[in-house]
Design an enzyme around this catalytic site. Sequence first.
Site, PDB file in Angstrom:
ATOM      1  N   ALA A  26       0.849  -1.191   0.000  1.00  0.00           N
ATOM      2  CA  ALA A  26       0.000   0.000   0.000  1.00  0.00           C
ATOM      3  C   ALA A  26       0.883   1.239   0.000  1.00  0.00           C
ATOM      4  CB  ALA A  26      -0.921   0.006   1.223  1.00  0.00           C
ATOM      5  N   CYS A  27       0.254   2.386  -0.058  1.00  0.00           N
ATOM      6  CA  CYS A  27       0.996   3.643   0.005  1.00  0.00           C
ATOM      7  C   CYS A  27       1.705   3.753   1.352  1.00  0.00           C
ATOM      8  CB  CYS A  27       0.047   4.825  -0.173  1.00  0.00           C
ATOM      9  SG  CYS A  27      -0.756   4.874  -1.783  1.00  0.00           S
ATOM     10  N   GLY A  28       2.798   4.475   1.376  1.00  0.00           N
ATOM     11  CA  GLY A  28       3.533   4.652   2.613  1.00  0.00           C
ATOM     12  C   GLY A  28       2.967   5.800   3.443  1.00  0.00           C
ATOM     13  N   VAL A  29       2.944   5.615   4.753  1.00  0.00           N
ATOM     14  CA  VAL A  29       2.454   6.644   5.683  1.00  0.00           C
ATOM     15  C   VAL A  29       3.437   6.741   6.839  1.00  0.00           C
ATOM     16  CG1 VAL A  29       0.581   7.355   7.203  1.00  0.00           C
ATOM     17  CG2 VAL A  29       0.055   6.122   5.110  1.00  0.00           C
ATOM     18  N   ARG A  64       7.561   4.451  -2.387  1.00  0.00           N
ATOM     19  CA  ARG A  64       6.184   3.973  -2.318  1.00  0.00           C
ATOM     20  C   ARG A  64       5.291   4.682  -3.332  1.00  0.00           C
ATOM     21  NH1 ARG A  64       6.094  -0.564  -0.750  1.00  0.00           N
ATOM     22  NH2 ARG A  64       3.853  -0.368  -0.444  1.00  0.00           N
TER      23      ARG A  64
END
Length: 215
Positions: free
Chosen positions: A21-24, A52
């Site tokens: 998934a997208c990086g946070v 990402r």
Amino acid sequence: MTKIGFPSKQGLYDPAYEHDACGVGFIANIHGKPSHTIIRESLEVLLRLDHRGAAGADPESGDGAGILLQIPHNLLESQLRAEGIALPAPGQYGLGMLFLPSNTEQRQKMEAQFSQLAAAEQFSILAWRTVPVQPELLGRTARAAMPFIRQVLLQGPEGLTGEQLERRLYVLRRLAEKALGEAGLYASSLSARTVVYKGMLTPHQLPRFYPDLQD
């Protein structure tokens, strides 16, 4: 079946739900003290998450990068004071980050419609602020699709603060998106606590595209 490299299923955790998934990333001061250091370190986290993200044939147009931060009250207050506008205390007004049509006539019409929706929900518009941006930093794809970015500052009914104000702002955001979304309005945030700066940007472009983040 347990995925290789992940813990076995336990409690509420199930490795079957693991996926890319997208990086946070998160940076905070545990004492709640505002500081530009938090912004700088958050932007550094974003740079380290560059892998990402994605880009197409135009490498200068990212698939999206952004930052959520506490409303910069001092910045807004100083700028609006120069225009003769007095802001309420922090937490007693809302700030919306709106993406609007680039066509001037369409944008002004949409702002008037948003103001009507706000009035119907007992909000008054304190000010509209054009967000400073540096579009020359964008790739051709992002620049071609770039909206006009404005912040709207709103005051709710007298005495409305905290969770009550936050809920009312959420309702207004949803009403605005439903009524004006197809015509081109997008609210990246509408809150009395936080604001979101984002766009079709790479992590390196974000702090330069929005000079507010350098303040």
